[in-house]
Design an enzyme around this catalytic site. Structure first.
Site, mmCIF file in Angstrom:
data_model
loop_
_atom_site.group_PDB
_atom_site.id
_atom_site.type_symbol
_atom_site.label_atom_id
_atom_site.label_comp_id
_atom_site.label_asym_id
_atom_site.label_seq_id
_atom_site.Cartn_x
_atom_site.Cartn_y
_atom_site.Cartn_z
ATOM 1 N N THR A 1 31.421 60.782 -12.947
ATOM 2 C CA THR A 1 32.676 60.128 -12.660
ATOM 3 C C THR A 1 32.612 59.281 -11.402
ATOM 4 O O THR A 1 31.955 59.651 -10.456
ATOM 5 C CB THR A 1 33.694 61.250 -12.452
ATOM 6 O OG1 THR A 1 33.814 61.906 -13.697
ATOM 7 C CG2 THR A 1 35.021 60.744 -11.985
ATOM 8 N N THR B 1 27.158 63.872 -7.294
ATOM 9 C CA THR B 1 26.546 64.785 -8.285
ATOM 10 C C THR B 1 25.204 64.190 -8.732
ATOM 11 O O THR B 1 24.175 64.537 -8.191
ATOM 12 C CB THR B 1 27.474 65.012 -9.497
ATOM 13 O OG1 THR B 1 27.878 63.757 -10.033
ATOM 14 C CG2 THR B 1 28.692 65.822 -9.101
ATOM 15 N N SER C 1 23.082 69.763 -22.272
ATOM 16 C CA SER C 1 24.226 70.324 -21.538
ATOM 17 C C SER C 1 24.149 71.840 -21.564
ATOM 18 O O SER C 1 23.425 72.439 -22.344
ATOM 19 C CB SER C 1 25.528 69.842 -22.161
ATOM 20 O OG SER C 1 25.640 70.305 -23.486
ATOM 21 N N GLU D 1 22.589 54.382 -13.943
ATOM 22 C CA GLU D 1 21.496 55.216 -14.452
ATOM 23 C C GLU D 1 20.369 54.366 -15.034
ATOM 24 O O GLU D 1 20.582 53.606 -15.970
ATOM 25 C CB GLU D 1 22.041 56.192 -15.481
ATOM 26 C CG GLU D 1 22.953 57.203 -14.811
ATOM 27 C CD GLU D 1 23.748 58.027 -15.794
ATOM 28 O OE1 GLU D 1 24.119 59.145 -15.406
ATOM 29 O OE2 GLU D 1 23.985 57.570 -16.911
ATOM 30 N N LYS E 1 31.405 57.978 -5.115
ATOM 31 C CA LYS E 1 30.325 58.569 -5.903
ATOM 32 C C LYS E 1 30.442 58.069 -7.342
ATOM 33 O O LYS E 1 31.512 57.705 -7.808
ATOM 34 C CB LYS E 1 30.364 60.100 -5.886
ATOM 35 C CG LYS E 1 31.601 60.710 -6.399
ATOM 36 C CD LYS E 1 31.544 61.609 -7.616
ATOM 37 C CE LYS E 1 30.217 61.767 -8.250
ATOM 38 N NZ LYS E 1 30.416 62.416 -9.608
#
Lengths: 407, 407
Positions: free
Chosen positions: B192, B155, B407, B279, B181
């Site tokens: 996740t 993702t 979001s 990240e 992932k």
């Protein structure tokens, strides 16, 4: 460093506390022109209580205070800013002993009556000769006000922090004043949280300790900026007894409840002032947890949410990302049931009983998140346990302060 | 999103695993053109093992897998990308059951033979009709390679992640391939961690579970990007048995050690690939803790260091700030003695026995911190406990990804 956007408009007006005399001096712990040594004299008969960091690697000042607090008596407080004296081995311990001996000699009291804190860079033993010269200067200095003392104990703080409270014990008014410093739990200059409370109330040290421990549990233990605990965190409370109230000895004594409430109120105010100076903070966040299986469980869940970088960055981004709140609850290791969980931002329920509230009104949520005072409510739907935790958002400012700095 | 600066140069060349057939399709879980459904068929006789998130609020996929893993048999894996189906109540559960039923019908097997994961936005029930149409497309699709599958399960990942290992069981070579992932523990799209391991070895599911649990303890349990645990983290291992080695049933069987070592090696490679996509990460950090009172204690101390925002920002700033490491050790709540503690950056001791090493050579430390691979060594000087933890630095990039997103 610019004043935090969450700071109060001005330092408050604080009353003098009988039996407490404030002085500051420049010991020169760093190459700066500011005063960096705070010397606070306490009249004979002052009771003391204290809580210190849970760190297993505390500074020698913390060890000194831990030993002296149970003896219950205080005659002076010395706070050194610019050098934390932490992780300095026997030389650090010797510096603390030298300061205590010098002040005890000056006041003709026991060294254990002298309380000492240091905050600043770590790994460098506190230079004893600078401390001693600073103390001589402080002994000779004119008394100063609370704001000057609050400024002098500060390091990376962007504003001085003080607050007050009062209570009636029988017909006698007693006053409480507190000053505090801290902006991260620790920071480039070890921005340790050091808090000092002074009251003219007459309170036995054992009861004062009991009340401070209870107040701490609902104030300083309920705040987090970055989940990092300093090696030096300390809160001390001094009661001079000069108000001549009927001395408080037990929680059942008349007025003890009122005094405990005032102390708790003051601790909460001081704790909030630290969060409002959180490094890089742009939003003050209150997390109210209810419906947990116990208060302790609610406390741990609240801290898990407050320490979640993803929750903190979501608030910084003004994003009602309740999924991140769910994840933070899930990782707390405490009893939780997804299908009983409800979450609100401000007054708006965004998720109830394990499901997003379909079509909830996003406008008040967006308006709430645009403000500086954010409230996240969590109901676990399991029991009666509750806790309130305070924190701030996580922003580019935090990274700039902590990554773009070299020790 | 730009490819992480810590990413490997290219996706590795990975062998086919007999009994494993990969296919992907576009279910359209989001408004994107990419494939987002991975369908992996496993020949009859495949053993399965798995470990899942510790979260108390797991997704229905995790609950499904937790129920199916102990049965030990697998015929297919379905991974949905773009919708995590977490916090979706009974509708989320129904979607999982519908997928299992459809695939079981296609393969004429039990629904419990079908393993399912979903990753992406949370709070939105997985649309069953899109899943079913996607499965129909996948059933009809041509088989694809590992890289295509690794891309499709991703993702917010900035690069596809795969690795391999092999072992000899007697004279029989067995191969292991893993894809994974994840880039934060959770992230804007719930990034996740989902990992899948495939081997042609013949291994009883009970033994495979035992080996995977042990490997997990030294790999996926030893990484942290931001201390946040997803509601969906899952690692599954599938063993088709097509290599026809003497079937492994017990740890004492010949070759079991070699297979366990290969599995552990593969898990560690995959775990590192996740950290390297942390990240905003610019540095890969290995934290080696020794001298703790136990391995578990060393593990908790290592995680306390790895999760400290102040340590992570110090590394981002290339600052040998061992004081922050001391503070992180102190707050771990584990046995530690300041006066026995030693800390190194790279090969250079900067603090020993509670004191800064006077006049240590700063040049190699500065050179080490300028690199992309950082090693922090901590010796507690108390016992034989040791652990190694991997994390990445905390940068403006992390804030940008997580705060500047809605979001």
């Amino acid at each position: 460093m610019d004043r935090s956007p969450l700071a109060p408009a001005a330092f408050p007006s604080l009353p003098a506390i009988a039996g407490v005399t404030l002085r500051t001096a420049r010991a020169g712990y760093k190459a700066w022109e500011r005063a960096d040594l705070t010397y606070i004299e306490l009249d004979a008969g002052t009771a003391v209580a204290g809580v210190t960091t849970q760190s297993k690697c505390p500074s020698p000042e913390v060890e000194w205070c831990r030993d002296a607090i149970p003896l219950g008596a205080a005659r002076a407080l010395v706070v050194n800013a610019g050098n934390a004296n932490a992780f300095t081995g026997s030389r650090g311990r010797a510096a603390v002993e030298a300061i205590a001996a010098k002040v005890a000699n000056h006041l003709a009291c026991l060294p254990s009556d002298i309380f000492i804190s240091s905050t600043g860079v770590i790994g460098v033993p506190l230079p004893v000769e600078k401390a001693e010269a600073g103390l001589d200067a402080a002994f000779a200095a004119a008394p100063c006000d609370w704001e000057q003392a609050a400024i002098t104990i500060g390091t990376t703080d962007t504003y001085p922090k003080g607050a007050k409270a009062s209570a009636l014990i029988g017909e006698t008014r007693v006053d409480l004043v507190g000053i505090i410093k801290g902006s991260g739990m620790i920071a480039p200059d070890m921005a340790t949280m050091l808090g000092y409370i002074f009251t003219d109330a007459a309170v036995d040290p054992g009861l004062l300790q009991q009340m401070l421990a209870a107040a701490n549990k609902r104030s300083f233990s309920c705040i987090t900026v970055d989940s990092d605990t300093s090696t030096s965190d300390t809160v001390l409370a001094f009661a001079t007894g000069k108000a001549n109230n009927a001395r408080l000895r037990l929680m059942d004594d008349p007025g003890a409840d009122a005094f405990a409430a005032a102390l708790a109120d003051l601790c909460r105010q001081l704790a909030h002032l630290v969060v409002r100076d959180g490094e890089g903070a742009t939003k003050f966040i209150e997390i109210r947890v209810e419906g947990a299986t116990s208060d302790d469980s609610a406390h741990r869940i609240g801290l898990s949410i407050a320490n979640s970088p993803l929750v903190k960055t979501a608030i910084a981004g003004e994003d009602a990302n309740w999924g991140r709140v769910v994840a933070a609850i899930g990782k707390a290791g405490e009893p939780a049931d997804r299908d009983r969980l409800s979450i609100r931002f401000g007054a708006t329920q965004v998720a109830t009983h394990g499901l997003a509230v379909e079509g909830y009104d996003e406008a008040p949520v967006a308006a709430h998140l645009k403000g500086q005072e954010i409230e996240i409510g969590v109901d676990l739907g399991l029991g009666e346990g509750r806790a309130t935790i305070w924190t701030c958002d996580l922003t580019h400012g935090y990274i700039s302060i902590n990554a773009d700095y070299r020790s």
